[in-house]
Scaffold this motif. Sequence first.
Motif, PDB file in Angstrom:
ATOM      1  N   GLN A 307       0.851  -1.178   0.000  1.00  0.00           N
ATOM      2  CA  GLN A 307       0.000   0.000   0.000  1.00  0.00           C
ATOM      3  C   GLN A 307       0.891   1.234   0.000  1.00  0.00           C
ATOM      4  N   GLU A 308       0.293   2.407  -0.133  1.00  0.00           N
ATOM      5  CA  GLU A 308       1.060   3.639  -0.089  1.00  0.00           C
ATOM      6  C   GLU A 308       1.512   3.909   1.342  1.00  0.00           C
ATOM      7  N   ASP A 310       3.756   6.414   3.947  1.00  0.00           N
ATOM      8  CA  ASP A 310       4.332   7.738   4.155  1.00  0.00           C
ATOM      9  C   ASP A 310       5.680   7.586   4.862  1.00  0.00           C
ATOM     10  N   THR A 342       5.732   9.276  -1.107  1.00  0.00           N
ATOM     11  CA  THR A 342       4.974   8.132  -0.615  1.00  0.00           C
ATOM     12  C   THR A 342       5.301   6.952  -1.524  1.00  0.00           C
ATOM     13  N   GLU A 344       5.242   2.654  -2.468  1.00  0.00           N
ATOM     14  CA  GLU A 344       4.443   1.445  -2.352  1.00  0.00           C
ATOM     15  C   GLU A 344       5.239   0.400  -1.601  1.00  0.00           C
ATOM     16  N   SER A 451       8.850   5.404  -8.074  1.00  0.00           N
ATOM     17  CA  SER A 451       8.176   5.582  -6.796  1.00  0.00           C
ATOM     18  C   SER A 451       7.007   6.518  -7.013  1.00  0.00           C
ATOM     19  N   ILE A 452       6.101   6.555  -6.084  1.00  0.00           N
ATOM     20  CA  ILE A 452       4.913   7.395  -6.197  1.00  0.00           C
ATOM     21  C   ILE A 452       5.107   8.611  -5.303  1.00  0.00           C
TER      22      ILE A 452
END
Length: 467
Positions: A307-308, A310, A342, A344, A451-452
Amino acid sequence: MASAIDWWTARFASFAWRFTVLFTGILLLLISAIIFVLYQLSIGEISRSKQQQLNLIAQQQQLLAEQLQYSEFLQQLSLQAEQSRDWIIAYQDSQAALGDLSRVPNHLQGCPDVSSFLVAQGDDLRVYSGCIVTLAQGTLLVAFDEEDLYFLQQRFINASLVSLLLTIILGAFSGRYLSKQLLRRIKRFNQTAAVVQGGNWSARVPSTGRGDEFDLLASNINRMLTQLEHSFQAVSGVTDAIAHDLRTPLGRLRLALESAITQTPQEPITAATLEPMLKELDDILHTFSSMLELSRLEHKQARSSFQEVDLQQIADDAIELLQPIAQDRQQSILLDASGVTTIEGDRSLVFRALFNTLENASKYGGDGATLKLSLTATGFTVADNGPGIATEFHDKVFQRLYRLESSRTTPGYGLGLPLVKAIAEFHGGDVELSNLSPGLAVTVRFRKDRSISANGRETVGTTAAFD
């Protein structure tokens, strides 16, 4: 018969023998095909040409017999028979025979089929090939001398047999030589395998330097043996490390149990007596749990829902957890969260990797060290200004239970950085060590390709360093 079959079976079981037979057979087939083509293009073509000429002469004579008067036909036939040197032309009716023969053989086939027959010329017998044509008043014979063609055929056959014999000899020697060369190369592989089976992991397959398929195979096998040797050394090192590290806590636990058993008649066992034993058991179980978790991560057996995550929140939690230990060592922790992203991943594993890296830097950075945690687009970097790690040990610190301290008196079991590397690779990333002189920077990337970011765009991360 049985002994011959046994001999052939034993011979055919050898690769060198099978290769020699196969190579010689293919060579024989090739030479036979070439001989057949040459025969058809030379002797065969001459024979077919003569047969075509024979049929043409027979058709011409048959046509003349139909167009001319009988007496005129006999006259031109006699004249043509006298002028022809390579051909026999003869004619026989109910009264007499004309031409090159006193009589026409009656066993010959009709044109265009050709038959062979013998003709006596003085003391010699010559072979002719010809056919007959039945006319209205008699039989016409047309034939050509086959003696020269026969001798040419015999010479060609003899030359072909000699060629095939030489091909067998050449194929046998060539096939044997090639198979021996192959077996010599294969023998080196077998010798190396026997040496390795004998316990010498440093043995390698020699290379000729030609760059052929055998050298490529030798290179692949040597790389495999190198990896196996490293794996064997790692297993041996892990075994020694486990024996060394667990002997002390198990020894303390045994002494505590023995002391408790000895004192039990005088004074009952209390919770204060059992708590140190329980702590020792927890440390041992934690070590084995970490090793099992490391194995699952390395073999991609851990089940995690990505999941994302932080990174800044995880960094704050890790710093807060490590702050009391850092204060005891008069260490300061700095956080650089510029360009926070953020990513994954699995939150618990990402936290474990970040905390282990910080804890390792605090443990070996020394009292009064400064730790800097920099968050990047693909992970994080932890840098310190401690003694660092020599470059030749950068790969070894990722081995299980490996510790730079030979005395192994510092608390810990050498599973921190190996677990960090396994978590990073589980996420598709890697770990990199960099010397800062003084100090060490540990860069952990969870994604090498993407990366996101906070705004949802894909970015490529850079490595941060201690300053």
